[in-house]
Design an enzyme around this catalytic site. Structure first.
Site, PDB file in Angstrom:
ATOM      1  N   GLU A 141      89.586  59.655 -34.400  1.00  0.00           N
ATOM      2  CA  GLU A 141      90.375  60.584 -35.108  1.00  0.00           C
ATOM      3  C   GLU A 141      90.599  61.855 -33.975  1.00  0.00           C
ATOM      4  OE1 GLU A 141      90.236  61.043 -39.717  1.00  0.00           O
ATOM      5  OE2 GLU A 141      89.562  62.812 -38.946  1.00  0.00           O
ATOM      6  N   HIS A 146      78.856  35.659 -33.961  1.00  0.00           N
ATOM      7  CA  HIS A 146      79.082  34.395 -34.537  1.00  0.00           C
ATOM      8  C   HIS A 146      80.455  34.846 -35.170  1.00  0.00           C
ATOM      9  CE1 HIS A 146      75.086  32.478 -33.794  1.00  0.00           C
ATOM     10  NE2 HIS A 146      74.916  33.952 -33.914  1.00  0.00           N
ATOM     11  N   LYS A 186      98.956  61.424 -45.889  1.00  0.00           N
ATOM     12  CA  LYS A 186      98.623  62.314 -47.139  1.00  0.00           C
ATOM     13  C   LYS A 186      99.807  62.684 -47.676  1.00  0.00           C
ATOM     14  CE  LYS A 186      93.839  63.936 -45.633  1.00  0.00           C
ATOM     15  NZ  LYS A 186      93.292  65.296 -45.341  1.00  0.00           N
TER      16      LYS A 186
HETATM   17  O1  PA5 Z   1      87.359  65.013 -39.797  1.00  0.00           O
HETATM   18  C1  PA5 Z   1      88.246  65.248 -40.410  1.00  0.00           C
HETATM   19  O2  PA5 Z   1      88.528  66.396 -40.528  1.00  0.00           O
HETATM   20  C2  PA5 Z   1      88.556  64.407 -41.531  1.00  0.00           C
HETATM   21  O3  PA5 Z   1      87.852  63.065 -41.521  1.00  0.00           O
HETATM   22  C3  PA5 Z   1      88.135  65.011 -42.929  1.00  0.00           C
HETATM   23  O4  PA5 Z   1      86.825  65.088 -42.916  1.00  0.00           O
HETATM   24  C4  PA5 Z   1      88.654  64.150 -43.991  1.00  0.00           C
HETATM   25  O5  PA5 Z   1      90.052  63.993 -44.177  1.00  0.00           O
HETATM   26  C5  PA5 Z   1      88.243  64.866 -45.536  1.00  0.00           C
HETATM   27  O6  PA5 Z   1      88.869  66.012 -45.648  1.00  0.00           O
HETATM   28  P1  PA5 Z   1      88.355  67.029 -46.464  1.00  0.00           P
HETATM   29  O7  PA5 Z   1      87.029  67.501 -46.232  1.00  0.00           O
HETATM   30  O8  PA5 Z   1      89.424  68.248 -46.419  1.00  0.00           O
HETATM   31  O9  PA5 Z   1      88.458  66.502 -47.854  1.00  0.00           O
END
Ligand code: PA5
Length: 439
Positions: A277, A298, A415
């Site tokens: 990410e 494996h 989203k």
């Molecule tokens: O690293 C990030 O920002 C994301 O992985 C969020 O943690 C994830 O989308 C969850 O978001 P939120 O805490 O707003 O529910």
């Protein structure tokens, strides 16, 4: 002890990549200095750096004193969250496996079956509900929150359901903050300058882990030791970031994290999210993927040995898994014993180390450059150290790659589609366009 908590071994990185990595050390050191000085790109998200000393210990004390005042008996915690709001806790739980109560997870999928399985387990327990969402708006977590709140209210009535609910969210905004204010639920804040995947050592991780009985002070102390040491010594985060960027420049576009024990599966998933990410943007980035040793040898081993040569492999090796030693007995069947005598009296730990070393050599010889991150022991302290190391390395690595490692605009696209298709008001015309494309 502190100096050897984590080492990087780059002996099996091919020469050309090592040369490039040496050239990248100086820019990596500069990126590190900019992170510490908070002058880097995305500086408004760098609150994770040195967090234990900045706020962590204080926040942890507040959590401990809250726990001592919980008015109801409980023997289970259900944690609702997704991505950075969940994976760090799963990583610690999976790695250490020592809780004083049942720790259950939901809110990270839209599976009715898995949600029902958790609800069924609650019938034999007295649960607390911890809901973690920085935005307070994430759909998967919001759905689970409704399901589990409903369950609590039906079982305990509204007042006790509120006392059994703990919210971890943004200090000021979002639906969850509004909910906790309106219902007088216990709430903890996620610092505004710490993004989801960098937040395991904030209230996001500390609240559920402390409730489950993990030593959160040790977790913070491990991270603190990393931050304190890195100012003055050779920085493994700089070496790791420089090496993986050197590999990327040499067209190694996939990094496989091969971890030495199945108990590290969730930790590897946390690493995958952190780097995926943080770096996968602007048409760039190494694709992070994971491989469990030895089971995946494996399954994926053939590809690693002989498939497309576009990979860098990083071994996560733990010198002391803190598990009891298990010796292979002499084989009671003589016919088998004759063929496998060499196994007798070796420990499984020794054989695992042999498997890792054999794999490092074989994959190197097969054309996959590899390095090893060697953590001296797997406990809360070691995990805290490792979290801090990887978060720092990710910030440096993103800077070398030329991306902002702290944003995640790409996640918003799915989203938004999902909110539109699920009928959120204001997104009607978008929903119509999406539906027509799906027909
Ligand atoms: O690293 C990030 O920002 C994301 O992985 C969020 O943690 C994830 O989308 C969850 O978001 P939120 O805490 O707003 O529910």
């Amino acid at each position: 002890m502190l100096k050897t908590m984590l080492k990087i071994d780059t002996r099996f990185i091919h020469k050309d990549i090592r040369k490039r990595a040496d050239d990248l050390l100086s820019p990596a050191c500069n990126a590190f200095s900019e992170l510490v000085a908070k002058t880097c790109r995305g500086r408004e998200w760098t609150g994770f750096w040195n967090y234990p000393q900045q706020q962590g210990y204080e926040v942890n004390k507040g959590i401990d004193s809250y726990i001592s005042t919980i008015p109801h008996a409980y023997d289970a915690v259900v944690l609702l969250g997704i991505g950075g709001s969940l994976q760090g806790v799963q990583a610690v739980h999976d790695a250490l496996r020592k809780t004083r109560l049942r720790l259950l997870f939901a809110g990270y999928h839209l599976s009715a079956g898995m949600t029902n399985a958790v609800l069924e387990q609650l019938e034999q327990c007295q649960p607390l509900l911890v809901v973690v969402s920085k935005s307070g708006e994430t759909l998967e977590t919001a759905v689970a929150f409704r399901v589990f709140r409903n369950y609590l209210e039906q079982r305990y009535r509204k007042h006790e359901a509120c006392q059994r609910t703990i919210v971890v969210t943004d200090p000021d905004s979002g639906s969850l903050r509004a909910f906790s204010n309106a219902n007088n639920c216990q709430a903890f804040s996620i610092p505004a300058d710490v993004g989801g995947r960098y937040s395991v050592l904030t209230a996001v991780g500390l609240v559920p882990l402390a409730l489950a009985g993990y030593d959160t002070t040790m977790l913070l102390q491990g991270a603190d030791a990393f931050y304190t040491q890195m100012i003055n010594t050779d920085n493994p985060a700089v070496i790791y970031a420089a090496t993986r960027n050197a590999a990327y420049q040499a067209d190694k576009h996939v990094e496989v994290l091969s971890y030495c024990d199945p108990h590290l599966r969730s930790l590897a998933a946390w690493w995958q999210q952190l780097f995926g990410e943080s770096e996968g943007k602007d048409g760039k980035g190494i694709l992070p993927t994971t491989m469990a040793l030895t089971s995946d040898l494996h399954a994926l081993g053939q590809y690693l040995q002989d498939g497309r040569r576009n990979m860098l492999e990083t071994f996560l090796v733990v010198e002391d898994m803190q598990s009891a030693s298990t010796q292979v007995p002499t084989d009671p069947l003589p016919a088998v014993g004759q063929r496998q005598d060499y196994l007798a009296n070796k420990t499984m730990q020794e054989l695992n180390a042999i498997a890792i070393n054999s794999t490092r050599l074989a994959h190197h010889d097969g054309g996959v450059p590899n390095m090893s991150i060697i953590l001296s022991r797997l406990d809360a302290y070691g995990l805290g150290y490792l979290f801090a190391f990887w978060q720092t390395a990710c910030a440096i690595s993103g800077a070398l790659l030329g991306v902002n490692p702290f944003d995640q605009d790409g996640v918003e696209n799915y989203k938004r589609n999902m909110l539109a298709l699920a009928g959120k008001s204001g997104l009607e015309s978008e929903a119509e366009k999406l539906r027509s494309r799906l027909q």
